[in-house]
Write an enzyme that holds these catalytic residues in place. Structure first.
Site, mmCIF file in Angstrom:
data_model
loop_
_atom_site.group_PDB
_atom_site.id
_atom_site.type_symbol
_atom_site.label_atom_id
_atom_site.label_comp_id
_atom_site.label_asym_id
_atom_site.label_seq_id
_atom_site.Cartn_x
_atom_site.Cartn_y
_atom_site.Cartn_z
ATOM 1 N N LEU A 89 0.826 -1.208 0.000
ATOM 2 C CA LEU A 89 0.000 0.000 0.000
ATOM 3 C C LEU A 89 0.858 1.254 0.000
ATOM 4 O O LEU A 89 0.522 2.246 -0.649
ATOM 5 C CB LEU A 89 -0.952 -0.022 1.195
ATOM 6 C CG LEU A 89 -2.024 -1.104 1.090
ATOM 7 C CD1 LEU A 89 -2.715 -1.330 2.414
ATOM 8 C CD2 LEU A 89 -3.032 -0.746 0.009
ATOM 9 N N GLU A 124 -3.569 9.248 3.673
ATOM 10 C CA GLU A 124 -3.038 10.227 4.622
ATOM 11 C C GLU A 124 -2.063 9.528 5.572
ATOM 12 O O GLU A 124 -0.958 9.968 5.773
ATOM 13 C CB GLU A 124 -4.226 10.827 5.390
ATOM 14 C CG GLU A 124 -3.926 12.008 6.247
ATOM 15 C CD GLU A 124 -3.456 13.204 5.462
ATOM 16 O OE1 GLU A 124 -2.555 13.875 5.956
ATOM 17 O OE2 GLU A 124 -3.978 13.453 4.343
ATOM 18 N N ARG A 162 -2.039 -3.317 12.872
ATOM 19 C CA ARG A 162 -2.062 -3.893 14.221
ATOM 20 C C ARG A 162 -2.404 -5.389 14.158
ATOM 21 O O ARG A 162 -3.053 -5.866 13.242
ATOM 22 C CB ARG A 162 -3.050 -3.149 15.130
ATOM 23 C CG ARG A 162 -4.533 -3.350 14.808
ATOM 24 C CD ARG A 162 -5.191 -4.275 15.833
ATOM 25 N NE ARG A 162 -6.596 -4.552 15.586
ATOM 26 C CZ ARG A 162 -7.035 -5.524 14.799
ATOM 27 N NH1 ARG A 162 -6.199 -6.278 14.134
ATOM 28 N NH2 ARG A 162 -8.338 -5.729 14.657
ATOM 29 N N LYS A 170 -4.344 -8.226 16.337
ATOM 30 C CA LYS A 170 -5.362 -8.276 17.383
ATOM 31 C C LYS A 170 -4.775 -8.935 18.627
ATOM 32 O O LYS A 170 -4.055 -9.923 18.523
ATOM 33 C CB LYS A 170 -6.547 -9.097 16.863
ATOM 34 C CG LYS A 170 -7.883 -8.737 17.458
ATOM 35 C CD LYS A 170 -8.982 -9.510 16.737
ATOM 36 C CE LYS A 170 -10.349 -9.205 17.287
ATOM 37 N NZ LYS A 170 -10.811 -7.849 17.003
ATOM 38 N N ASP A 192 -10.033 -10.637 11.427
ATOM 39 C CA ASP A 192 -9.241 -9.413 11.585
ATOM 40 C C ASP A 192 -8.091 -9.582 12.581
ATOM 41 O O ASP A 192 -7.795 -8.676 13.345
ATOM 42 C CB ASP A 192 -10.141 -8.234 11.977
ATOM 43 C CG ASP A 192 -10.853 -8.443 13.302
ATOM 44 O OD1 ASP A 192 -10.952 -9.596 13.749
ATOM 45 O OD2 ASP A 192 -11.300 -7.445 13.911
ATOM 46 N N GLU A 199 -7.505 -7.885 7.242
ATOM 47 C CA GLU A 199 -8.658 -7.007 7.076
ATOM 48 C C GLU A 199 -8.178 -5.585 6.845
ATOM 49 O O GLU A 199 -7.418 -5.039 7.648
ATOM 50 C CB GLU A 199 -9.573 -7.037 8.310
ATOM 51 C CG GLU A 199 -10.871 -6.277 8.017
ATOM 52 C CD GLU A 199 -11.736 -6.015 9.238
ATOM 53 O OE1 GLU A 199 -12.819 -6.607 9.306
ATOM 54 O OE2 GLU A 199 -11.332 -5.220 10.108
ATOM 55 N N ALA A 257 -14.967 6.985 14.883
ATOM 56 C CA ALA A 257 -14.873 5.556 15.247
ATOM 57 C C ALA A 257 -14.016 5.357 16.497
ATOM 58 O O ALA A 257 -14.352 4.531 17.352
ATOM 59 C CB ALA A 257 -14.330 4.741 14.084
HETATM 60 P P1 0O2 Z 1 -12.070 -4.287 17.847
HETATM 61 O O1 0O2 Z 1 -12.083 -4.095 19.326
HETATM 62 O O2 0O2 Z 1 -11.982 -2.983 17.109
HETATM 63 O O3 0O2 Z 1 -11.045 -5.262 17.383
HETATM 64 P P2 0O2 Z 1 -16.633 -10.875 10.519
HETATM 65 O O4 0O2 Z 1 -16.462 -12.083 11.407
HETATM 66 O O5 0O2 Z 1 -15.309 -10.278 10.132
HETATM 67 O O6 0O2 Z 1 -17.536 -11.112 9.361
HETATM 68 P P3 0O2 Z 1 -16.862 -8.562 12.133
HETATM 69 O O7 0O2 Z 1 -15.534 -8.776 12.733
HETATM 70 O O8 0O2 Z 1 -17.947 -8.016 13.026
HETATM 71 O O9 0O2 Z 1 -17.420 -9.852 11.429
HETATM 72 O O10 0O2 Z 1 -16.627 -7.646 10.879
HETATM 73 P P4 0O2 Z 1 -16.811 -6.123 10.661
HETATM 74 O O11 0O2 Z 1 -18.241 -5.732 10.716
HETATM 75 O O12 0O2 Z 1 -16.104 -5.904 9.366
HETATM 76 O O13 0O2 Z 1 -16.103 -5.387 11.898
HETATM 77 C C1 0O2 Z 1 -14.763 -5.564 12.183
HETATM 78 C C2 0O2 Z 1 -14.185 -4.382 12.906
HETATM 79 O O14 0O2 Z 1 -14.741 -3.145 12.423
HETATM 80 C C3 0O2 Z 1 -14.456 -4.322 14.390
HETATM 81 O O15 0O2 Z 1 -13.593 -5.188 15.072
HETATM 82 C C4 0O2 Z 1 -14.181 -2.844 14.681
HETATM 83 O O16 0O2 Z 1 -12.799 -2.558 14.679
HETATM 84 C C5 0O2 Z 1 -14.798 -2.186 13.463
HETATM 85 N N1 0O2 Z 1 -16.206 -1.864 13.755
HETATM 86 C C6 0O2 Z 1 -17.292 -2.511 13.340
HETATM 87 N N2 0O2 Z 1 -18.412 -1.930 13.792
HETATM 88 C C7 0O2 Z 1 -18.026 -0.876 14.535
HETATM 89 C C8 0O2 Z 1 -18.734 0.154 15.276
HETATM 90 O O17 0O2 Z 1 -19.971 0.188 15.360
HETATM 91 N N3 0O2 Z 1 -17.972 1.091 15.912
HETATM 92 C C9 0O2 Z 1 -16.605 1.096 15.855
HETATM 93 N N4 0O2 Z 1 -15.952 2.067 16.509
HETATM 94 N N5 0O2 Z 1 -15.910 0.145 15.182
HETATM 95 C C10 0O2 Z 1 -16.606 -0.823 14.529
HETATM 96 P P5 0O2 Z 1 -14.006 -5.853 16.461
HETATM 97 O O18 0O2 Z 1 -13.239 -7.129 16.601
HETATM 98 O O19 0O2 Z 1 -15.496 -5.990 16.558
HETATM 99 O O20 0O2 Z 1 -13.531 -4.857 17.559
#
Ligand code: 0O2
Length: 221
Positions: free
Chosen positions: A31, A48, A53, A55, A82, A149, A161
């Site tokens: 990238l 930008e 990271r 997890k 992710d 991801e 976010a």
């Molecule tokens: P954290 O604490 O950030 O690591 P999947 O199994 O991949 O199909 P998933 O993981 O729910 O399902 O996929 P999705 O929807 O792509 O979301 C992955 C990540 O996006 C989340 O990781 C968050 O980092 C971010 N994200 C999703 N929804 C929200 C939200 O409503 N608010 C914020 N701030 N971030 C969001 P994690 O592991 O859920 O959490």
């Protein structure tokens, strides 16, 4: 199926972390190069900045639990998409789609799925463009497709976010109603800001193009 089969040799936490770190490096460098090439050709950076990271083990275990799976290496690799995460922060919404297209055109990356939370924001107001890709990591006894991801969002979306994430964790998902409501209002303001910044930028670019054309004509006379 293939990707899962490739993981048969992955049997320890250490190997997992090694693999996902390698995948982060591969995708991160890729990238950066795309961004530099874009700068070279168009005198403009669509990215930008880039954040990468891995997890944390606690967060992986929590997510497995939330999905109803037992903690095992196999389940981690299969169900947690992710473990390796790259976040691309852009100035304008148009950059997001430009980047997504560039990523989709890379022969060595397989796009496994796309979630466009910009066109379809989450209940919370969350906006971002998610691409799940896999990248082959070439080890001594062959390549292993490893998932990364990629989250692409604007600076404004990222600001929202990160604040929402902090609040979500502080209240363990049960924030008071007025906080959720105000966060949603902020999400709408973020969209409005992004739209305004984009149209302002387009105006500036048009102005610049017209002025340059006039300058060029003057020189030719
Ligand atoms: P954290 O604490 O950030 O690591 P999947 O199994 O991949 O199909 P998933 O993981 O729910 O399902 O996929 P999705 O929807 O792509 O979301 C992955 C990540 O996006 C989340 O990781 C968050 O980092 C971010 N994200 C999703 N929804 C929200 C939200 O409503 N608010 C914020 N701030 N971030 C969001 P994690 O592991 O859920 O959490």
């Amino acid at each position: 199926e293939d990707a899962i089969k490739n993981y048969e040799n992955v049997d320890s936490w250490k190997t997992i972390i090694f693999l996902y770190n390698a995948a982060l490096k591969e995708v991160g460098t890729k990238l950066e190069i795309l961004n530099e090439e874009f700068q070279h050709v168009h005198q403009y950076n669509p990215i930008e900045h880039i954040k990468t990271r891995i997890k944390t083990p606690e967060s992986i275990v929590k997510k497995l639990h939330r999905y109803g799976y037992e903690t095992s290496i196999e389940n981690m690799v299969k169900y947690i998409n992710d473990i390796a995460g790259v976040r691309l922060i852009c100035s304008f919404t148009s950059d997001i789609y430009r980047l997504a297209e560039m990523i989709g055109n890379q022969d060595d990356l397989k796009v496994l799925s796309i979630k466009d939370y910009i066109k379809n924001p989450k209940e919370s107001g969350y906006k971002s463009y998610h691409m799940l890709v896999s990248v082959p990591i070439f080890l001594s006894d062959g390549p292993i497709d490893t998932k990364v991801e990629i989250q692409i969002r604007t600076i404004a979306m990222d600001f929202w976010a990160s604040l929402e994430h902090k609040i979500y964790y502080k209240f363990e998902g049960n924030a008071p109603e007025h906080i959720s409501r105000e966060l949603k209002e902020c999400a709408d303001m973020v969209s409005e800001l992004d739209d305004k910044m984009l149209s302002l930028n387009e105006e500036i670019l048009t102005f610049k193009a017209v002025t340059e054309e006039l300058e060029q004509k003057k020189l030719e006379q």
